[in-house]
Design a protein around this motif. Sequence first.
Motif, PDB file in Angstrom:
ATOM      1  N   ASN A  86       0.864  -1.174   0.000  1.00 37.31           N
ATOM      2  CA  ASN A  86       0.000   0.000   0.000  1.00 37.31           C
ATOM      3  C   ASN A  86       0.903   1.227   0.000  1.00 37.31           C
ATOM      4  N   PRO A  87       0.360   2.418  -0.040  1.00 38.38           N
ATOM      5  CA  PRO A  87       1.227   3.602  -0.101  1.00 38.38           C
ATOM      6  C   PRO A  87       2.266   3.701   1.027  1.00 38.38           C
ATOM      7  N   LEU A  88       1.998   3.115   2.169  1.00 43.25           N
ATOM      8  CA  LEU A  88       2.972   3.157   3.268  1.00 43.25           C
ATOM      9  C   LEU A  88       4.059   2.095   3.123  1.00 43.25           C
ATOM     10  N   THR A  89       3.702   0.927   2.613  1.00 43.18           N
ATOM     11  CA  THR A  89       4.669  -0.169   2.543  1.00 43.18           C
ATOM     12  C   THR A  89       5.390  -0.271   1.202  1.00 43.18           C
ATOM     13  N   MET A  90       4.880   0.406   0.183  1.00 36.32           N
ATOM     14  CA  MET A  90       5.511   0.299  -1.146  1.00 36.32           C
ATOM     15  C   MET A  90       6.980   0.724  -1.165  1.00 36.32           C
ATOM     16  N   PRO A  91       7.329   1.885  -0.631  1.00 36.19           N
ATOM     17  CA  PRO A  91       8.747   2.277  -0.731  1.00 36.19           C
ATOM     18  C   PRO A  91       9.717   1.248  -0.136  1.00 36.19           C
ATOM     19  N   PRO A  92       9.518   0.773   1.105  1.00 39.92           N
ATOM     20  CA  PRO A  92      10.502  -0.199   1.603  1.00 39.92           C
ATOM     21  C   PRO A  92      10.438  -1.548   0.882  1.00 39.92           C
ATOM     22  N   ILE A  93       9.254  -1.990   0.518  1.00 44.57           N
ATOM     23  CA  ILE A  93       9.149  -3.287  -0.168  1.00 44.57           C
ATOM     24  C   ILE A  93       9.796  -3.215  -1.545  1.00 44.57           C
ATOM     25  N   PHE A  94       9.492  -2.186  -2.302  1.00 38.81           N
ATOM     26  CA  PHE A  94      10.055  -2.103  -3.646  1.00 38.81           C
ATOM     27  C   PHE A  94      11.544  -1.765  -3.627  1.00 38.81           C
ATOM     28  N   TYR A  95      12.003  -1.058  -2.613  1.00 37.56           N
ATOM     29  CA  TYR A  95      13.445  -0.848  -2.487  1.00 37.56           C
ATOM     30  C   TYR A  95      14.116  -2.187  -2.176  1.00 37.56           C
ATOM     31  N   GLY A  96      13.474  -2.989  -1.340  1.00 35.02           N
ATOM     32  CA  GLY A  96      13.994  -4.326  -1.042  1.00 35.02           C
ATOM     33  C   GLY A  96      14.048  -5.205  -2.278  1.00 35.02           C
ATOM     34  N   THR A  97      13.014  -5.126  -3.116  1.00 33.08           N
ATOM     35  CA  THR A  97      13.035  -5.931  -4.346  1.00 33.08           C
ATOM     36  C   THR A  97      14.151  -5.452  -5.283  1.00 33.08           C
ATOM     37  N   TYR A  98      14.400  -4.138  -5.280  1.00 24.73           N
ATOM     38  CA  TYR A  98      15.507  -3.605  -6.084  1.00 24.73           C
ATOM     39  C   TYR A  98      16.834  -4.179  -5.584  1.00 24.73           C
ATOM     40  N   LEU A  99      17.017  -4.217  -4.250  1.00 24.82           N
ATOM     41  CA  LEU A  99      18.262  -4.761  -3.687  1.00 24.82           C
ATOM     42  C   LEU A  99      18.418  -6.241  -4.003  1.00 24.82           C
ATOM     43  N   VAL A 100      17.317  -6.986  -4.011  1.00 25.03           N
ATOM     44  CA  VAL A 100      17.370  -8.402  -4.388  1.00 25.03           C
ATOM     45  C   VAL A 100      17.803  -8.523  -5.846  1.00 25.03           C
ATOM     46  N   GLY A 101      17.239  -7.688  -6.705  1.00 23.20           N
ATOM     47  CA  GLY A 101      17.616  -7.707  -8.118  1.00 23.20           C
ATOM     48  C   GLY A 101      19.073  -7.355  -8.334  1.00 23.20           C
ATOM     49  N   VAL A 102      19.572  -6.388  -7.582  1.00 23.10           N
ATOM     50  CA  VAL A 102      20.987  -6.013  -7.664  1.00 23.10           C
ATOM     51  C   VAL A 102      21.862  -7.205  -7.279  1.00 23.10           C
ATOM     52  N   ALA A 103      21.485  -7.886  -6.204  1.00 23.41           N
ATOM     53  CA  ALA A 103      22.271  -9.035  -5.746  1.00 23.41           C
ATOM     54  C   ALA A 103      22.230 -10.177  -6.756  1.00 23.41           C
ATOM     55  N   VAL A 104      21.059 -10.455  -7.311  1.00 26.20           N
ATOM     56  CA  VAL A 104      20.922 -11.566  -8.258  1.00 26.20           C
ATOM     57  C   VAL A 104      21.677 -11.279  -9.556  1.00 26.20           C
ATOM     58  N   LEU A 105      21.561 -10.061 -10.050  1.00 29.67           N
ATOM     59  CA  LEU A 105      22.219  -9.721 -11.315  1.00 29.67           C
ATOM     60  C   LEU A 105      23.697  -9.388 -11.151  1.00 29.67           C
TER      61      LEU A 105
END
Length: 169
Positions: A86-105
Amino acid sequence: MPKKIIQRFLPDHKKIKENKTLSIFGDVLHDANLWHLNRRSARGAFAVGLFFAFIPVPFQMLLAAAVAIPLRVNLPLSVALVWLTNPLTMPPIFYGTYLVGVAVLGHEKQEFAFEPTWQWLQASISSIGPAFIVGSLLCATVASIVGFLVVDVLWRRSVRKAWLNRHKK
């Protein structure tokens, strides 16, 4: 036990059927299987809802509904679980998914500052976009599988406990 807990948080199916946005699905919404709550429908709904919660696209609820209907899993639960992001949880969740993508790639983490402009979006698609998309898809898949398995195990354990309690009596 899980059934009672889940039912407490589910929205009323009549309100969902009256939702103008979901009217695009027509009479399909009158299928009783979409509103019934059992182990199969709950675990499938968790899988669908959690998957689309981690996918960064607009209209996540519609996508969850569009997948829940042919799979004949609990529609309200699928749609409600999308609101994990939701608008409150999106920034940390999507930043976390970005960090996962950085680690995987194996990419280097890039610093960025969000700007709600078209220019920023276009520039970000080429720089942070690939890591963000890969991370989102990976997290969505893992969350979906974990949600499916956890609900299945909890449901089975609850039924087994109820049977044992009845057997003792």
